[in-house]
Design a protein around this motif. Structure first.
Motif, PDB file in Angstrom:
ATOM      1  N   LEU A  75       0.812  -1.211   0.000  1.00 41.23           N
ATOM      2  CA  LEU A  75       0.000   0.000   0.000  1.00 41.23           C
ATOM      3  C   LEU A  75       0.847   1.264   0.000  1.00 41.23           C
ATOM      4  O   LEU A  75       0.305   2.375  -0.020  1.00 41.23           O
ATOM      5  N   GLN A  76       2.168   1.106   0.008  1.00 43.47           N
ATOM      6  CA  GLN A  76       3.060   2.249  -0.095  1.00 43.47           C
ATOM      7  C   GLN A  76       3.561   2.459  -1.530  1.00 43.47           C
ATOM      8  O   GLN A  76       4.293   3.415  -1.799  1.00 43.47           O
ATOM      9  N   ASP A  77       3.170   1.582  -2.445  1.00 41.03           N
ATOM     10  CA  ASP A  77       3.616   1.696  -3.831  1.00 41.03           C
ATOM     11  C   ASP A  77       2.896   2.846  -4.542  1.00 41.03           C
ATOM     12  O   ASP A  77       1.825   3.300  -4.113  1.00 41.03           O
ATOM     13  N   ALA A  78       3.468   3.263  -5.663  1.00 44.96           N
ATOM     14  CA  ALA A  78       2.902   4.379  -6.426  1.00 44.96           C
ATOM     15  C   ALA A  78       1.489   4.079  -6.918  1.00 44.96           C
ATOM     16  O   ALA A  78       0.640   4.974  -6.990  1.00 44.96           O
ATOM     17  N   TRP A  79       1.212   2.800  -7.262  1.00 45.68           N
ATOM     18  CA  TRP A  79      -0.114   2.480  -7.782  1.00 45.68           C
ATOM     19  C   TRP A  79      -1.215   2.693  -6.739  1.00 45.68           C
ATOM     20  O   TRP A  79      -2.394   2.879  -7.091  1.00 45.68           O
ATOM     21  N   ALA A  80      -0.842   2.656  -5.448  1.00 47.46           N
ATOM     22  CA  ALA A  80      -1.844   2.805  -4.379  1.00 47.46           C
ATOM     23  C   ALA A  80      -2.191   4.266  -4.104  1.00 47.46           C
ATOM     24  O   ALA A  80      -3.014   4.562  -3.240  1.00 47.46           O
ATOM     25  N   THR A  81      -1.575   5.193  -4.830  1.00 47.52           N
ATOM     26  CA  THR A  81      -1.858   6.616  -4.663  1.00 47.52           C
ATOM     27  C   THR A  81      -3.092   6.995  -5.472  1.00 47.52           C
ATOM     28  O   THR A  81      -3.193   6.659  -6.660  1.00 47.52           O
ATOM     29  N   VAL A  82      -4.024   7.680  -4.848  1.00 49.01           N
ATOM     30  CA  VAL A  82      -5.245   8.105  -5.531  1.00 49.01           C
ATOM     31  C   VAL A  82      -4.923   9.201  -6.539  1.00 49.01           C
ATOM     32  O   VAL A  82      -4.158  10.124  -6.251  1.00 49.01           O
ATOM     33  N   LEU A  83      -5.477   9.077  -7.747  1.00 44.58           N
ATOM     34  CA  LEU A  83      -5.373  10.140  -8.735  1.00 44.58           C
ATOM     35  C   LEU A  83      -6.463  11.161  -8.450  1.00 44.58           C
ATOM     36  O   LEU A  83      -7.641  10.886  -8.648  1.00 44.58           O
ATOM     37  N   PRO A  84      -6.109  12.344  -7.928  1.00 45.41           N
ATOM     38  CA  PRO A  84      -7.129  13.327  -7.558  1.00 45.41           C
ATOM     39  C   PRO A  84      -7.783  13.918  -8.804  1.00 45.41           C
ATOM     40  O   PRO A  84      -7.264  13.763  -9.913  1.00 45.41           O
ATOM     41  N   PRO A  85      -8.932  14.576  -8.654  1.00 42.60           N
ATOM     42  CA  PRO A  85      -9.575  15.194  -9.827  1.00 42.60           C
ATOM     43  C   PRO A  85      -8.619  16.138 -10.552  1.00 42.60           C
ATOM     44  O   PRO A  85      -8.027  17.033  -9.947  1.00 42.60           O
ATOM     45  N   ILE A  86      -8.462  15.913 -11.844  1.00 37.68           N
ATOM     46  CA  ILE A  86      -7.564  16.713 -12.674  1.00 37.68           C
ATOM     47  C   ILE A  86      -8.386  17.347 -13.793  1.00 37.68           C
ATOM     48  O   ILE A  86      -9.208  16.687 -14.436  1.00 37.68           O
ATOM     49  N   ASP A  87      -8.157  18.624 -14.026  1.00 31.98           N
ATOM     50  CA  ASP A  87      -8.860  19.321 -15.107  1.00 31.98           C
ATOM     51  C   ASP A  87      -8.336  18.853 -16.459  1.00 31.98           C
ATOM     52  O   ASP A  87      -7.119  18.758 -16.681  1.00 31.98           O
ATOM     53  N   VAL A  88      -9.265  18.531 -17.352  1.00 32.04           N
ATOM     54  CA  VAL A  88      -8.944  18.249 -18.745  1.00 32.04           C
ATOM     55  C   VAL A  88      -9.847  19.151 -19.581  1.00 32.04           C
ATOM     56  O   VAL A  88     -10.720  19.828 -19.043  1.00 32.04           O
TER      57      VAL A  88
END
Length: 308
Positions: A75-88
């Motif tokens: 759970l410390q890996d990069a994949w476990a990080t939430v992608l927050p709302p990003i403007d597109v």
């Protein structure tokens, strides 16, 4: 009829024709506006879906890169990080990856056409830990296994489901999704809601990743593991994830317990991506089940919208 009367009738007729023409014109304009709005909604929905597929692509890249760098999944890996709302352009995207091998794989209950005693025992413990009837394992085994023999003491085969409205038969095949539990005898919506955070349905027999499994799943691995002890194990791995299954089994909180090491792992091959995207008035919630092999190649096994 005199000329004045004829003139009046003609005037009334003209007014009626004019009124009908106005009504038809208004109706046509209104229908056109609706069609334009509908077309816009469809285009927005399509754009949002494409954005959600972009979230899936992001997850594939993150997982592939992670395998190149690590041989364990935590759970410390990069994949476990939430992608927050990003403007597109015209909208937003967000996403989160969850490890499906941190959950109990319901399809493990039946292997090579026969129930797996070891997995039945783990699942029964999980049911007990969640204050659910441990005999719920038997109708699920009957739902998955290829035969029509009732499991004792609480099995359910075709006869149970054919008397329902509408009638249906047992799948006699692995579950496609954990939500399929709602079709199985005894699994009410309340039972499913309580069980859903801890179970999955994967297309192959899998081991439980002890670095990502919730405490409730860890507590089901052996007799006598209290939830507080499992929480202690989970707390330890936040500071130092387990490099091997043997290291996990040697944790002081698990001392003296018969840990089924052959059922466990410290790496995972199946992940669920929950992607959300908006574009104009379009909104999409896309769930993608991804598979990653030892070489780090990531492929999409299934997609569904709205719920998984």
């Amino acid at each position: 009829m005199n000329g004045q009367s004829q003139h009046g009738v003609a005037l009334i007729t003209a007014l009626i024709v004019t009124a009908l023409a106005v009504v038809i014109a208004v109706s046509m304009v209104s229908a056109q506006h609706i069609d334009i709005r509908r077309t816009g909604n469809v285009l927005d929905g399509d754009q949002a879906y494409l954005y959600a597929l972009g979230v899936e692509s992001w997850a594939q890249g993150v997982l592939a890169e992670d395998r190149r760098k690590n041989q364990t999944d935590t759970l410390q890996d990069a994949w476990a990080t939430v992608l927050p709302p990003i403007d597109v352009e015209g909208g937003k995207v967000a996403g989160v990856i969850s490890d499906q091998q941190g959950l109990f794989n319901l399809n493990n209950l039946v292997q090579n056409g026969q129930k797996s005693e070891a997995d039945v025992i783990i699942f029964r413990r999980l049911l007990i830990n969640l204050n659910l009837d441990h005999d719920l394992v038997w109708p699920l085994v009957d739902w998955i296994d290829p035969d029509v023999e009732l499991s004792f003491p609480n099995g359910a085969e075709d006869a149970e489901y054919l008397k329902r409205t509408p009638p249906y038969r047992t799948a006699n095949a692995p579950l496609v999704s954990a939500s399929e539990l709602l079709l199985v005898n005894g699994y009410t919506s309340e039972v499913y809601a309580q069980l859903a955070p801890y179970v999955g349905a994967l297309p192959a027999v899998t081991n439980i990743n002890v670095n990502t499994a919730p405490p409730e799943v860890l507590a089901a691995l052996a007799n006598g593991i209290a939830l507080s002890e499992a929480q202690s194990v989970a707390q330890t791995r936040t500071q130092q994830p387990f490099a091997t299954v043997q290291e996990f089994a040697a944790h002081p909180a698990l001392a003296g317990r018969s840990i089924p090491q052959a059922k466990l792992s410290v790496q995972s091959g199946y992940f669920l991506v929950a992607g959300a995207a908006t574009a104009g008035r379009g909104q999409v919630q896309l769930y993608s089940l991804l598979s990653r092999n030892d070489a780090g190649v990531v492929s999409t096994l299934a997609r569904t919208q709205g719920a998984y």
